[in-house]
Design a protein around this motif. Structure first.
Motif, PDB file in Angstrom:
ATOM      1  N   LYS A  87      71.351  29.817  49.240  1.00  0.00           N
ATOM      2  CA  LYS A  87      70.378  28.850  49.757  1.00  0.00           C
ATOM      3  C   LYS A  87      69.066  29.544  50.118  1.00  0.00           C
ATOM      4  CE  LYS A  87      69.684  25.712  53.695  1.00  0.00           C
ATOM      5  NZ  LYS A  87      69.053  24.633  52.920  1.00  0.00           N
ATOM      6  N   MET A 100      74.742  20.553  46.211  1.00  0.00           N
ATOM      7  CA  MET A 100      74.043  20.043  47.387  1.00  0.00           C
ATOM      8  C   MET A 100      72.901  20.977  47.783  1.00  0.00           C
ATOM      9  SD  MET A 100      75.475  19.551  51.290  1.00  0.00           S
ATOM     10  CE  MET A 100      75.468  21.347  51.533  1.00  0.00           C
ATOM     11  N   GLU A 146      68.969  19.809  47.665  1.00  0.00           N
ATOM     12  CA  GLU A 146      68.178  19.810  48.891  1.00  0.00           C
ATOM     13  C   GLU A 146      66.920  20.662  48.718  1.00  0.00           C
ATOM     14  OE1 GLU A 146      68.663  21.012  53.610  1.00  0.00           O
ATOM     15  OE2 GLU A 146      70.444  20.391  52.473  1.00  0.00           O
ATOM     16  N   LYS A 167      62.957  19.377  48.871  1.00  0.00           N
ATOM     17  CA  LYS A 167      61.923  19.943  49.748  1.00  0.00           C
ATOM     18  C   LYS A 167      60.628  20.190  48.996  1.00  0.00           C
ATOM     19  CE  LYS A 167      64.805  22.369  53.144  1.00  0.00           C
ATOM     20  NZ  LYS A 167      65.174  23.716  53.685  1.00  0.00           N
ATOM     21  N   ALA A 170      71.533  14.675  49.137  1.00  0.00           N
ATOM     22  CA  ALA A 170      71.056  16.024  49.446  1.00  0.00           C
ATOM     23  C   ALA A 170      69.568  16.163  49.145  1.00  0.00           C
ATOM     24  CB  ALA A 170      71.859  17.054  48.651  1.00  0.00           C
ATOM     25  N   GLU A 171      69.128  15.621  48.025  1.00  0.00           N
ATOM     26  CA  GLU A 171      67.699  15.680  47.693  1.00  0.00           C
ATOM     27  C   GLU A 171      66.883  14.967  48.765  1.00  0.00           C
ATOM     28  OE1 GLU A 171      64.436  14.247  44.337  1.00  0.00           O
ATOM     29  OE2 GLU A 171      66.572  13.874  43.974  1.00  0.00           O
ATOM     30  N   VAL A 218      67.627  14.577  51.914  1.00  0.00           N
ATOM     31  CA  VAL A 218      67.589  15.405  53.122  1.00  0.00           C
ATOM     32  C   VAL A 218      66.502  16.463  52.990  1.00  0.00           C
ATOM     33  CG1 VAL A 218      68.856  17.146  54.451  1.00  0.00           C
ATOM     34  CG2 VAL A 218      69.960  14.995  53.833  1.00  0.00           C
ATOM     35  N   GLY A 219      66.405  17.089  51.829  1.00  0.00           N
ATOM     36  CA  GLY A 219      65.347  18.073  51.617  1.00  0.00           C
ATOM     37  C   GLY A 219      63.966  17.470  51.750  1.00  0.00           C
ATOM     38  N   ASP A 250      63.334  16.626  55.432  1.00  0.00           N
ATOM     39  CA  ASP A 250      63.137  17.843  56.208  1.00  0.00           C
ATOM     40  C   ASP A 250      61.691  18.319  56.103  1.00  0.00           C
ATOM     41  OD1 ASP A 250      63.131  20.984  56.381  1.00  0.00           O
ATOM     42  OD2 ASP A 250      64.956  20.372  57.405  1.00  0.00           O
ATOM     43  N   ARG A 260      71.505  14.565  57.433  1.00  0.00           N
ATOM     44  CA  ARG A 260      72.041  15.848  56.977  1.00  0.00           C
ATOM     45  C   ARG A 260      73.571  15.877  57.107  1.00  0.00           C
ATOM     46  NH1 ARG A 260      68.979  20.243  56.584  1.00  0.00           N
ATOM     47  NH2 ARG A 260      67.534  19.543  58.214  1.00  0.00           N
ATOM     48  N   SER A 280      75.057  13.686  54.441  1.00  0.00           N
ATOM     49  CA  SER A 280      74.957  14.310  53.127  1.00  0.00           C
ATOM     50  C   SER A 280      76.095  15.312  52.923  1.00  0.00           C
ATOM     51  CB  SER A 280      73.606  15.011  52.976  1.00  0.00           C
ATOM     52  OG  SER A 280      73.539  15.743  51.772  1.00  0.00           O
TER      53      SER A 280
END
Length: 380
Positions: A13, A72, A76, A80, A246-247, A249-250, A253, A294, A297
């Motif tokens: 990550k 995931m 994410e 972002k 997940a995308e 959440v990014g 964020d 999050r 997800s």
């Protein structure tokens, strides 16, 4: 339930976040949007060179054998940076069909080309008035002596404008809304009888409306059982929903971080607006919404591996509900706190909001999934 990443996953990550931070900023995205098909072949090649396109495929097929958690992490990170290259359409969805039900010959013909970046895919599923029902299929596939003939029209096919191969749902028997009699077929995008009308979507990605006029394909183009493909379609769609969570959440964020930085520097009445208590409370509410998203997800990611498809669908639907709610709240608040600049194409905050809105409506919006959760016997 353990939501902690392993040491290897954590390092992956961190390295991926650093890579994208170095090579993919907002200006890069705007340049990529102007290229043919709406995304950059050079960036796609870079993702291939770093092994990201081969991540979920088995080692026997040339991949790395990674699981849902690694997907995931990738999604994410892409969220972002607002990456518009077709990772979801090609690797998650197209690759998902091949991984779960592709024959050895199909895997050999397509997976190596996906991994090295020379081939992209698109999932042609949505039809006029079908809404979010995966079983509502009017496009037909008629069996012939040497294969199939596909006839029908699909709408809003993500990456359909530039994909090399189309994965098409088509009815092989029964009525339009029957849950049996649905097959999945791999159709060459440049095949005779395939007509595409491409266009940019609201979030900057490109899609296409595609017409199939008596398109002849071989018998070896069917993925799995051509008369009982709905369970496969539902499985891949659930994996796509988890990846979209997940995308989102990014995107949420970075949207929150960008907004906080903005209110720290934007001044009103001689002071930074971030010093106003009401805006601090609003930022705190946005943070809570992000952390709820999050957690859900991660919950959806873990649900992918459940053996019971009904339980899997219910849990992923619950995650999609929270993602939709959080994405709408964070997106709206981010734009409002930016003021007029948040409504312009020059500010990336509006692009986050548009992408979050499109994610909320992809493979079922919040109301649709709330209904699925309620019918499944759980509450959100």
């Amino acid at each position: 339930m353990d939501f902690d990443l392993s040491e290897e996953q954590r390092l992956f990550k961190e390295s991926l976040d650093r890579l994208l931070a170095d090579v993919y900023d907002f200006d890069t995205r705007k340049k990529c949007m102007k290229e043919k098909g709406g995304w950059s072949k050079a960036v796609w090649g870079m993702l291939a060179d770093h092994g990201l396109l081969g991540l979920p495929f088995a080692e026997a097929d040339g991949g790395f054998g990674a699981g849902a958690v690694e997907t995931m992490i990738v999604m994410e990170a892409l969220g972002k940076r607002l990456v518009i290259e077709p990772y979801l359409a090609t690797v998650v969805i197209g690759g998902g069909f091949l991984r779960h039900a592709g024959s050895d010959a199909q895997k050999a013909a397509h997976i190596p080309a996906i991994i090295d970046g020379s081939k992209t895919l698109a999932f042609a599923q949505l039809e006029k008035n079908s809404r979010y029902d995966l079983f509502d299929v009017a496009t037909t596939a008629k069996r012939t002596s040497d294969g199939w003939v596909v006839l029908g029209k699909k709408f809003v096919v993500l990456n359909g404008e530039s994909a090399d191969t189309l994965i098409v749902t088509a009815r092989t028997k029964g009525e339009q809304r029957d849950k049996s009699g649905i097959g999945v077929f791999m159709v060459p995008a440049d095949g005779m009888g395939v007509t595409k009308k491409g266009y940019p979507a609201q979030d900057g990605l490109h899609a296409a409306d595609i017409t199939f006029t008596n398109v002849a394909v071989g018998a070896d183009t069917a993925i799995g059982d051509p008369e009982n493909g709905l369970p496969l379609i539902e499985q891949v769609a659930d994996e796509a929903r988890a990846a979209l969570c997940a995308e989102a959440v990014g995107a949420m964020d970075d949207s929150l971080k960008t907004t906080i930085e903005y209110i720290k520097t934007r001044k009103q009445f001689g002071v930074a607006i971030g010093s106003f208590q009401s805006l601090q409370h609003r930022a705190a509410d946005m943070f809570l919404a992000l952390e709820q998203a999050r957690s859900m997800s991660m919950f959806a990611t873990l649900a992918i591996n459940l053996d019971d498809p009904t339980e899997r669908a219910k849990e992923i639907a619950a995650a999609k509900v929270q993602i939709g709610r959080s994405g709408k709240f964070i997106g709206q608040q981010s734009v409002q706190l930016h003021g007029g600049i948040g409504m312009t194409m020059e500010a990336k905050i509006g692009h986050y909001f548009k992408r979050l809105t499109m994610i909320e409506h992809t493979f079922g919006d919040t109301d649709y999934h709330l209904r699925r959760v309620s019918e499944g016997g759980a509450l959100v």
